[in-house]
Design an enzyme around this catalytic site. Structure first.
Site, PDB file in Angstrom:
ATOM      1  N   CYS A 150       0.805  -1.226   0.000  1.00 49.53           N
ATOM      2  CA  CYS A 150       0.000   0.000   0.000  1.00 49.53           C
ATOM      3  C   CYS A 150       0.832   1.266   0.000  1.00 49.53           C
ATOM      4  CB  CYS A 150      -0.994  -0.008   1.162  1.00 49.53           C
ATOM      5  SG  CYS A 150      -0.270   0.222   2.806  1.00 49.53           S
ATOM      6  N   ASP A 151       2.067   1.219   0.487  1.00 54.52           N
ATOM      7  CA  ASP A 151       2.936   2.388   0.480  1.00 54.52           C
ATOM      8  C   ASP A 151       3.101   2.961  -0.926  1.00 54.52           C
ATOM      9  OD1 ASP A 151       3.405   0.430   2.469  1.00 54.52           O
ATOM     10  OD2 ASP A 151       5.363   1.240   2.970  1.00 54.52           O
ATOM     11  N   ALA A 152       3.056   2.065  -1.914  1.00 53.19           N
ATOM     12  CA  ALA A 152       3.267   2.477  -3.309  1.00 53.19           C
ATOM     13  C   ALA A 152       2.268   3.533  -3.747  1.00 53.19           C
ATOM     14  CB  ALA A 152       3.184   1.264  -4.235  1.00 53.19           C
TER      15      ALA A 152
END
Length: 360
Positions: A150-152
């Site tokens: 999810c950081d992407a």
């Protein structure tokens, strides 16, 4: 004549007035100069204390997020110290993205590069970023494959929407949106309205039997989501979907703010790690304040939480300007120590500050 009733009334009036004054003070937006000073203190300390290791390719994103915050700070304050530092950093990197072509972390530099380009208008400042994305558009992969964590959603989408805005080429927005929603369909929990960090957390539970939703991971998503909403044309067919996601996440995140104004490393199980954590908390203050400023969130409902969060964040900045209690580079909720600091935390703090400056 009995004077006690009069004295009682006077005392009662004093107590009520004092309580009203306290409530008014707690609900008052801090003065702009105080916010600017807090931002400058954190900025100056972090520039003077770069984190060892963040110059390496693998951790380049950690520093790049700081410079994203620096450029937002410049945009709002026009303080040249921010711009000069960002230009120095970008020129040292020749306005190139980091080495891993397909890795979203290595696209993060582009956020600051494109903001500098908007001021300087030098095509060389965006040439490298454009070249990388043009290559990816020719050989696309699914969002859940390319942006599998999810950081992407913070690292790459804000670059794509800026690139589309600058060039006028909507292919970058369309690519971003397709990737975003495939990742979201994969990682978003519709019951909790939060994102799993990656697929390894689908079935995992905390020691207390709760789901695991990482604070900074969801902070990354909200920080990226805000920037998408800023730069994606409202006429885009998926714009409303982004709005709806933002509102769902905002409501959830606001509901799990802790009494001290911060959020815990595991959002739905604050007892797993009870320590403070300021990087995820900074992103949440930023995103919620942005929603108030842009008419997405009700000010009466959300402003007290933003102010409580901002106050709590400032209480974790020491006398030298160091933002403390920043969870180190990782991929899940973990123990945080009071002395912990990282450049992305300071970047998120600056982002939060810029939205406080916009408030009336």
């Amino acid at each position: 004549m009995n004077k006690k009733p009069k004295l009682t009334l006077v005392l009662l009036s004093f107590i009520l007035l004092s309580a009203c004054a306290v409530r008014k003070n707690e609900s008052a937006v801090p003065g702009k100069e105080a916010v600017k000073t807090a931002m400058q203190n954190v900025f100056k300390w972090q520039v003077a204390h770069p984190v060892v290791g963040n110059a390496r390719n693998g951790d380049d994103w950690a520093r790049s997020v700081f410079y994203s915050g620096i450029m937002r700070a410049y945009d709002q304050t026009k303080d040249k110290s921010y711009l000069n530092e960002a230009v120095r950093w970008a020129e040292a990197l020749n306005y190139k993205l980091a080495n891993r072509l397909r890795h979203a972390d290595d696209h993060t530099r582009g956020q600051a590069y494109l903001e500098i380009y908007n001021i300087k208008k030098d095509p060389n400042m965006i040439a490298g970023t454009k070249s990388v994305y043009d290559s990816l558009l020719k050989t696309p992969k699914a969002g859940r494959v390319e942006w599998w964590w999810c950081d992407a959603l913070f690292m790459s989408p804000p670059v794509l929407v800026r690139l589309a805005e600058i060039t006028g080429e909507q292919k970058y927005n369309d690519f971003m949106s397709k990737m975003w929603w495939d990742t979201t369909d994969f990682l978003f929990d519709k019951e909790e309205n939060l994102f799993y960090r990656d697929k390894s957390f689908f079935e995992r539970k905390s020691p207390n039997g709760k789901k695991i939703f990482w604070s900074r991971g969801n902070g990354w998503v909200m920080g990226g989501l805000v920037q998408v909403l800023e730069h994606l044309p409202k006429s885009h067919p998926d714009y409303k979907r982004f709005e709806e996601l933002y509102l769902k996440m905002s409501k959830k995140v606001a509901s799990i703010q802790q009494e001290d104004g911060l959020w815990r490393p595991n959002l739905v199980d604050p007892l797993e790690y009870t320590n403070k954590e300021t990087s995820g908390s900074s992103f949440f203050v930023f995103a919620l304040a942005w929603g108030i400023n842009n008419g997405y969130l009700d000010k009466t409902t959300y402003l007290p939480q933003v102010l409580k969060g901002w106050k709590a964040l400032n209480e974790q900045v020491n006398s030298e300007g160091k933002l403390t209690w920043v969870q180190q580079i990782g991929a899940k909720p973990e123990l945080v120590k009071s002395e912990d600091n990282q450049e992305y935390g300071s970047g998120a703090f600056l982002m939060a500050g810029t939205e406080l400056l916009k408030m009336k």
